[in-house]
Scaffold this active site. Structure first.
Site, PDB file in Angstrom:
ATOM      1  N   GLY A   1       0.797  -1.215   0.000  1.00  0.00           N
ATOM      2  CA  GLY A   1       0.000   0.000   0.000  1.00  0.00           C
ATOM      3  C   GLY A   1       0.834   1.271   0.000  1.00  0.00           C
ATOM      4  O   GLY A   1       1.960   1.304  -0.416  1.00  0.00           O
TER       5      GLY A   1
ATOM      6  N   ASP B   1       7.827  -9.748   2.120  1.00  0.00           N
ATOM      7  CA  ASP B   1       6.831  -8.864   1.530  1.00  0.00           C
ATOM      8  C   ASP B   1       6.084  -9.536   0.388  1.00  0.00           C
ATOM      9  O   ASP B   1       4.930  -9.193   0.104  1.00  0.00           O
ATOM     10  CB  ASP B   1       7.529  -7.596   1.026  1.00  0.00           C
TER      11      ASP B   1
ATOM     12  N   CYS C   1      21.830 -25.449 -11.721  1.00  0.00           N
ATOM     13  CA  CYS C   1      22.078 -24.081 -11.263  1.00  0.00           C
ATOM     14  C   CYS C   1      23.424 -24.006 -10.542  1.00  0.00           C
ATOM     15  O   CYS C   1      24.227 -23.101 -10.781  1.00  0.00           O
ATOM     16  CB  CYS C   1      20.943 -23.652 -10.334  1.00  0.00           C
TER      17      CYS C   1
ATOM     18  N   CYS D   1      26.506 -23.859 -12.752  1.00  0.00           N
ATOM     19  CA  CYS D   1      26.655 -22.710 -13.643  1.00  0.00           C
ATOM     20  C   CYS D   1      27.822 -21.836 -13.193  1.00  0.00           C
ATOM     21  O   CYS D   1      27.987 -21.546 -12.004  1.00  0.00           O
ATOM     22  CB  CYS D   1      25.369 -21.894 -13.662  1.00  0.00           C
TER      23      CYS D   1
END
Length: 367
Positions: A66, A273, A313, A316
């Site tokens: 908000g 969040d 991953c 890499c």
């Protein structure tokens, strides 16, 4: 213990704007209670008191929404009073405010300057992009008011940076946006990839457009840096810091989720969040202590799961910088964590930019 970080929503998800891509509006629509109203002062005091008893070294109170300024300036004055009242351990207190700037005035600016509040000002660039995606509640453009807020903050010597949401349009118009920010002396910048709604593929930002954006932005930033022209871009500054052996300070670049406490207006606490959802509720500052909140976080395996990576991953060569990306960009919408949706974009970007990053790091390290 590490620095304590609280991200507080004093006006819940209420806002005086209607951004087309608002991730928090999407989150609240997935909860049993969409709007928790305005945070009462007794909840504010309980939260501050518990935080300052628990904190060791430093404590950051970040206010977001908000739109947090809807709670009113007196609420924030009261927050500072309570911080001083309950700081019995003498920890370092920092306050931050993420705002769209529409309600800022002289009185707000004086307060923010006096209390040394770090401000993040949301702005997406020139009118064609900003007003399209960030209208007010009446559907009118907001850019002129945001620029007026930036000038007000500058006049009062308030420390602030810009926050820009990256979309496909942003990628296509990056040069114009960059020039716009420089023209308006907005040199402290942060960019975040636009989130699609949970479980949906809305196409706000595709992988190829994100790669295009990062490459173009890096070209502009690196040219300025190498010619001694100051521009701060948080993501690139983190990469340079990591190349110099420092840990990332940007949450989504750490390799796993941090110990964050996101607080809704009723005092309910969540781990992030991006996950202010019923299934991720850790408890409440009104009824629970930090031990109980952290125990629920552990039960949810929120941090532990984020640290687990795809086997490819980890192989890499860019993993030491990429770290697998933000958890939310790995979420398939059903709670399963996969490889980041921007994997190909990061691979293309690091292939393109890493040699110059290392040159910049060596140059900075030499100083």
């Amino acid at each position: 213990m590490p620095p304590l970080n609280l991200l507080i929503k004093p006006a819940s998800g209420r806002c005086n704007m209607r951004c087309r891509y608002c991730f928090y509006a999407d989150e609240t629509s997935h909860r049993e209670v969409c709007d928790y109203g305005m945070m009462p002062e007794d909840v504010l005091e309980i939260m501050i008191k518990k935080a300052l008893v628990y904190a060791d070294g430093s404590c950051t109170f970040g206010f977001q929404g908000g739109e947090p300024t809807l709670r009113g300036l007196d609420f924030f004055r009261r927050a500072v009073e309570l911080q001083k009242k309950h700081n019995v351990k003498g920890v370092r207190i920092e306050n931050a405010l993420q705002t769209n700037g529409l309600l800022l005035n002289e009185e707000w600016a004086r307060f923010l300057a006096e209390e040394r509040v770090l401000v993040g000002l949301s702005i997406d660039g020139m009118a064609g992009i900003h007003n399209k995606n960030r209208p007010d509640a009446r559907g009118e453009g907001t850019l002129s008011r945001v620029l007026a807020a930036a000038e007000l903050l500058r006049m009062h010597n308030v420390t602030f940076n810009t926050l820009t949401v990256i979309t496909n349009d942003t990628a296509d118009k990056l040069d114009l946006i960059y020039d716009f920010f420089v023209r308006h002396d907005l040199r402290w910048q942060q960019y975040i990839p636009c989130l699609d709604a949970f479980g949906e593929n809305q196409g706000w930002l595709t992988t190829d457009k994100y790669a295009q954006f990062l490459n173009k932005l890096f070209d502009r930033w690196a040219e300025d840096i190498m010619h001694g022209r100051f521009i701060y871009i948080r993501q690139f500054e983190n990469y340079i810091g990591m190349l110099l052996g420092h840990p990332a300070e940007n949450c989504g670049m750490m390799g796993c989720c941090g110990m964050q406490y996101t607080v809704e207006a009723d005092g309910s606490v969540y781990p992030c969040d991006f996950y202010v959802l019923d299934d991720y509720r850790l408890g409440s500052f009104v009824t629970d202590d930090f031990a109980a909140l952290d125990e629920k976080r552990h039960m949810l395996r929120f941090v532990e799961d984020s640290a687990e990576k795809d086997a490819e991953c980890l192989k890499c060569r860019f993993y030491p910088l990429c770290r697998g990306g933000c958890r939310r960009d790995r979420d398939d919408g059903k709670g399963r964590l996969e490889r980041t949706r921007f994997c190909a974009a990061y691979e293309e970007f690091f292939e393109y930019a890493l040699p110059r990053m290392m040159q910049i790091a060596q140059r900075i390290g030499g100083r």
